[in-house]
Motif scaffolding. Structure first.
Motif, PDB file in Angstrom:
ATOM      1  N   GLN B 163       0.870  -1.354  -0.022  1.00 51.40           N
ATOM      2  CA  GLN B 163      -0.221  -0.174   0.112  1.00 51.40           C
ATOM      3  C   GLN B 163       0.817   1.284   0.027  1.00 51.40           C
ATOM      4  N   TYR B 164       1.784   0.957   0.423  1.00 49.90           N
ATOM      5  CA  TYR B 164       2.714   2.093   0.600  1.00 49.90           C
ATOM      6  C   TYR B 164       3.607   2.347  -0.736  1.00 49.90           C
ATOM      7  N   ASP B 165       3.475   2.206  -1.628  1.00 48.98           N
ATOM      8  CA  ASP B 165       3.742   2.174  -3.034  1.00 48.98           C
ATOM      9  C   ASP B 165       2.572   2.513  -3.714  1.00 48.98           C
ATOM     10  N   GLU B 166       1.279   2.068  -3.202  1.00 45.78           N
ATOM     11  CA  GLU B 166       0.462   2.274  -3.963  1.00 45.78           C
ATOM     12  C   GLU B 166       0.022   3.759  -3.426  1.00 45.78           C
ATOM     13  N   TYR B 167       0.743   4.479  -2.465  1.00 39.68           N
ATOM     14  CA  TYR B 167       0.303   6.034  -1.944  1.00 39.68           C
ATOM     15  C   TYR B 167       1.227   6.551  -2.385  1.00 39.68           C
ATOM     16  N   GLY B 168       2.618   6.178  -3.709  1.00 36.77           N
ATOM     17  CA  GLY B 168       3.642   7.234  -3.427  1.00 36.77           C
ATOM     18  C   GLY B 168       4.590   7.257  -3.087  1.00 36.77           C
ATOM     19  N   ASP B 169       4.627   5.789  -1.825  1.00 35.28           N
ATOM     20  CA  ASP B 169       5.457   5.375  -1.224  1.00 35.28           C
ATOM     21  C   ASP B 169       6.341   6.977  -0.338  1.00 35.28           C
ATOM     22  N   GLY B 170       5.168   7.836  -0.110  1.00 34.61           N
ATOM     23  CA  GLY B 170       5.490   9.603   0.973  1.00 34.61           C
ATOM     24  C   GLY B 170       5.251   9.824   0.281  1.00 34.61           C
ATOM     25  N   ASP B 171       5.201  10.048  -1.543  1.00 29.88           N
ATOM     26  CA  ASP B 171       5.297  11.573  -2.126  1.00 29.88           C
ATOM     27  C   ASP B 171       3.583  11.960  -3.152  1.00 29.88           C
ATOM     28  N   PRO B 172       3.558  12.371  -2.600  1.00 30.03           N
ATOM     29  CA  PRO B 172       1.963  13.121  -2.892  1.00 30.03           C
ATOM     30  C   PRO B 172       1.760  12.727  -4.953  1.00 30.03           C
ATOM     31  N   ASN B 173       3.117  13.263  -4.981  1.00 31.03           N
ATOM     32  CA  ASN B 173       2.888  13.399  -6.880  1.00 31.03           C
ATOM     33  C   ASN B 173       3.076  12.200  -7.652  1.00 31.03           C
ATOM     34  N   ARG B 174       3.110  10.473  -6.587  1.00 28.35           N
ATOM     35  CA  ARG B 174       3.444   9.596  -7.169  1.00 28.35           C
ATOM     36  C   ARG B 174       2.540   8.584  -6.649  1.00 28.35           C
ATOM     37  N   LEU B 175       1.762   9.463  -5.558  1.00 26.58           N
ATOM     38  CA  LEU B 175       0.593   8.401  -5.220  1.00 26.58           C
ATOM     39  C   LEU B 175      -0.566   8.219  -6.656  1.00 26.58           C
ATOM     40  N   HIS B 176      -0.782   6.765  -6.525  1.00 30.15           N
ATOM     41  CA  HIS B 176      -1.706   6.204  -7.573  1.00 30.15           C
ATOM     42  C   HIS B 176      -2.807   6.692  -8.230  1.00 30.15           C
ATOM     43  N   HIS B 177      -3.853   7.473  -7.546  1.00 32.12           N
ATOM     44  CA  HIS B 177      -4.901   7.776  -7.556  1.00 32.12           C
ATOM     45  C   HIS B 177      -4.906   9.017  -8.536  1.00 32.12           C
ATOM     46  N   HIS B 178      -4.353   9.668  -7.670  1.00 31.48           N
ATOM     47  CA  HIS B 178      -3.625  10.859  -8.654  1.00 31.48           C
ATOM     48  C   HIS B 178      -3.041  11.253  -9.684  1.00 31.48           C
ATOM     49  N   LEU B 179      -1.784   9.857  -9.481  1.00 31.46           N
ATOM     50  CA  LEU B 179      -1.465   9.709 -11.246  1.00 31.46           C
ATOM     51  C   LEU B 179      -2.925  10.018 -12.663  1.00 31.46           C
ATOM     52  N   PHE B 180      -4.028   9.594 -11.721  1.00 26.46           N
ATOM     53  CA  PHE B 180      -4.989   9.007 -13.217  1.00 26.46           C
ATOM     54  C   PHE B 180      -6.080  10.518 -13.506  1.00 26.46           C
ATOM     55  N   ALA B 181      -5.943  10.959 -11.947  1.00 29.87           N
ATOM     56  CA  ALA B 181      -6.724  12.649 -11.743  1.00 29.87           C
ATOM     57  C   ALA B 181      -5.667  12.829 -12.939  1.00 29.87           C
ATOM     58  N   LEU B 182      -4.444  13.189 -13.229  1.00 32.38           N
ATOM     59  CA  LEU B 182      -3.659  14.227 -13.402  1.00 32.38           C
ATOM     60  C   LEU B 182      -3.494  13.750 -14.913  1.00 32.38           C
ATOM     61  N   GLY B 183      -3.663  12.184 -15.199  1.00 29.76           N
ATOM     62  CA  GLY B 183      -3.703  11.220 -16.306  1.00 29.76           C
ATOM     63  C   GLY B 183      -5.474  12.176 -17.193  1.00 29.76           C
ATOM     64  N   MET B 184      -6.777  12.276 -16.663  1.00 29.70           N
ATOM     65  CA  MET B 184      -7.688  12.470 -17.129  1.00 29.70           C
ATOM     66  C   MET B 184      -7.650  14.337 -17.493  1.00 29.70           C
ATOM     67  N   ALA B 185      -7.137  14.738 -15.996  1.00 27.55           N
ATOM     68  CA  ALA B 185      -7.691  16.490 -16.106  1.00 27.55           C
ATOM     69  C   ALA B 185      -6.474  16.573 -18.064  1.00 27.55           C
ATOM     70  N   ALA B 186      -5.294  16.164 -17.810  1.00 20.73           N
ATOM     71  CA  ALA B 186      -4.675  16.407 -19.399  1.00 20.73           C
ATOM     72  C   ALA B 186      -5.381  15.696 -20.844  1.00 20.73           C
ATOM     73  N   CYS B 187      -6.452  15.022 -20.482  1.00 15.22           N
ATOM     74  CA  CYS B 187      -7.218  14.641 -21.326  1.00 15.22           C
ATOM     75  C   CYS B 187      -8.649  15.719 -21.470  1.00 15.22           C
ATOM     76  N   GLY B 188      -8.960  16.341 -21.017  1.00 13.52           N
ATOM     77  CA  GLY B 188      -9.653  17.070 -20.506  1.00 13.52           C
ATOM     78  C   GLY B 188     -10.615  16.692 -19.834  1.00 13.52           C
ATOM     79  N   LEU B 189     -10.946  15.411 -19.244  1.00 13.79           N
ATOM     80  CA  LEU B 189     -12.353  15.009 -18.194  1.00 13.79           C
ATOM     81  C   LEU B 189     -12.086  15.336 -16.691  1.00 13.79           C
ATOM     82  N   GLU B 190     -12.849  15.816 -16.535  1.00 14.90           N
ATOM     83  CA  GLU B 190     -13.566  16.198 -15.170  1.00 14.90           C
ATOM     84  C   GLU B 190     -11.954  14.962 -14.346  1.00 14.90           C
ATOM     85  N   PRO B 191     -11.805  15.915 -13.251  1.00 13.49           N
ATOM     86  CA  PRO B 191     -11.198  14.196 -12.887  1.00 13.49           C
ATOM     87  C   PRO B 191     -11.448  13.786 -11.567  1.00 13.49           C
TER      88      PRO B 191
END
Lengths: 67, 321
Positions: B163-191
């Motif tokens: 879970q620590y790795d799923e949540y970015g190893d302490g770095d919010p910029n690597r947290l997996h569901h945040h990465l997906f939100a960034l990907g959605m926003a870059a596509c113009g989708l509301e994250p």
């Protein structure tokens, strides 16, 4: 009571799990730093993310998979 | 923090529930509608009730998370869901989970959306897929976190390592569901995971409902960890296909990065899930092996149903993985 907590776990047919921060040198002498608490090091030599595992071993015939 | 909006109803039960939640005082009509609810309607109602345990909704009192009548409705819907999931489950008999589950998963031939995205999908189909996937990917790993206090020492330590790795190893910029939100926003989708619920098929709601059911009930901790193992074990190679498909269609780097991260991370996580987490659970609680298989089977079965539903609505012929 203490529990087993090895630094290295060899996964049958798959990668080598490596705990902690390490530098892994690939076959060309290029160093690669681990960035996670646990890293999967490729043992089938066919990973597109070499030296890290990308699950390519799963599409190899059993005889080409690591022991 | 963003407060999700309530979705649109899909039948009599969800209509009662969505009318009653903002008022927040009387749920007798909701309870009365629960036993006969089916399909989309039941799936959406359970999804909404589960969301009270995650982020709640704008305009809905947070105290309703534990409102006794709503808990009763939730329990009725969860019982029905679990009964259906167990009735579908035909796991292999007499095979040891830790030694055999990865091989068993490789032998299953479910429909692969990643394969479709890799070679054939068009841009609109991928956007449709991202919206439906967003229900889970924007809270990725959260249902599993409920398990932590319910495990013995070695399984708990092993789960936290993953879970620590799923949540970015302490770095919010690597947290997996945040990465997906960034990907959605870059596509113009509301994250935001409330943004696309109305267009998600019932099969996507049911995938989320099963995960939350397994996460919220301590007695189902074996099913939750079996599901985790199967989920991780069916992620790395399909994520590579997603990377190729997204690059073929010219999707933004942020979205490609989310899937590229999962190629590498889930090649690790599947081994941890099976060997260190499920292995440790079984060492202490061997009677849970059947539920590990139940969870793994359910993960693959629900993904197969979701994949078929998506291909059907795109008018695409099914192809095995």
């Amino acid at each position: 009571m203490s529990y087993d907590h090895p630094d290295v776990i060899l996964c049958p047919g798959g990668p080598m799990l490596l705990r902690g921060r390490h530098t892994v040198e690939d076959a060309d002498g290029v160093p690669h730093e681990t960035t996670r608490p646990v890293t999967a090091v490729c043992r089938c030599s066919r990973s597109a993310s070499y030296p890290w595992c990308d699950d390519t071993h799963k599409v190899l015939p059993p005889k080409l998979r690591p022991a | 923090m963003h407060r999700p909006r309530l979705p649109l109803p899909r039948g009599p039960l969800s209509e009662e529930l969505l009318d009653a939640l903002p008022v927040g005082t009387d749920f007798r009509a909701t309870l009365a509608a629960a036993p006969s609810a089916t399909g989309d309607d039941a799936a959406l109602a359970l999804w909404v009730l589960h969301e009270l345990h995650y982020r709640g909704f704008a305009g809905v009192d947070d105290a309703l998370e534990w409102e006794p009548t709503l808990v009763r409705v939730r329990t009725l819907l969860e019982r029905d869901l679990e009964t259906r999931l167990r009735a579908r489950c035909t796991p292999p008999e007499g095979r040891p989970f830790v030694a055999d589950v990865l091989g068993w998963i490789d032998d299953q031939e479910g429909v692969s959306l990643a394969r479709h995205v890799h070679h054939d999908a068009d841009r609109d189909q991928v956007l449709d897929l991202l919206r439906a996937r967003s229900l889970y990917h924007l809270k990725e790993s959260d249902p599993v976190s409920w398990l932590v206090p319910r495990l013995g020492v070695p399984a708990k330590a092993a789960l936290m390592e993953l879970q620590y790795d799923e949540y970015g190893d302490g770095d919010p910029n690597r947290l997996h569901h945040h990465l997906f939100a960034l990907g959605m926003a870059a596509c113009g989708l509301e994250p935001a995971y409330d943004a696309h619920v109305d267009v998600a098929p019932a099969e996507a709601l049911e995938q989320n409902n099963a995960l939350t059911l397994f996460g919220l009930h301590r007695r189902l901790r074996g099913a939750a960890l079996g599901h985790l193992a199967a989920f991780e074990a069916t992620s790395s190679l399909p994520s590579r296909r997603m990377v190729h498909g997204l690059e073929r269609l010219g999707f933004p780097d942020e979205l490609v990065a989310y899937y590229a991260e999962h190629v590498e991370a889930d090649a690790i996580h599947e081994q941890l899930a099976v060997r260190t987490i499920c292995g440790a659970l079984l060492a202490e609680e061997p009677e849970l092996e059947g539920d590990l298989w139940f969870g793994a089977f359910t993960c693959l079965d629900l993904e197969d149903r979701f994949a078929r539903a998506m291909l059907q609505r795109w008018g695409v012929e099914e192809r095995a993985a």
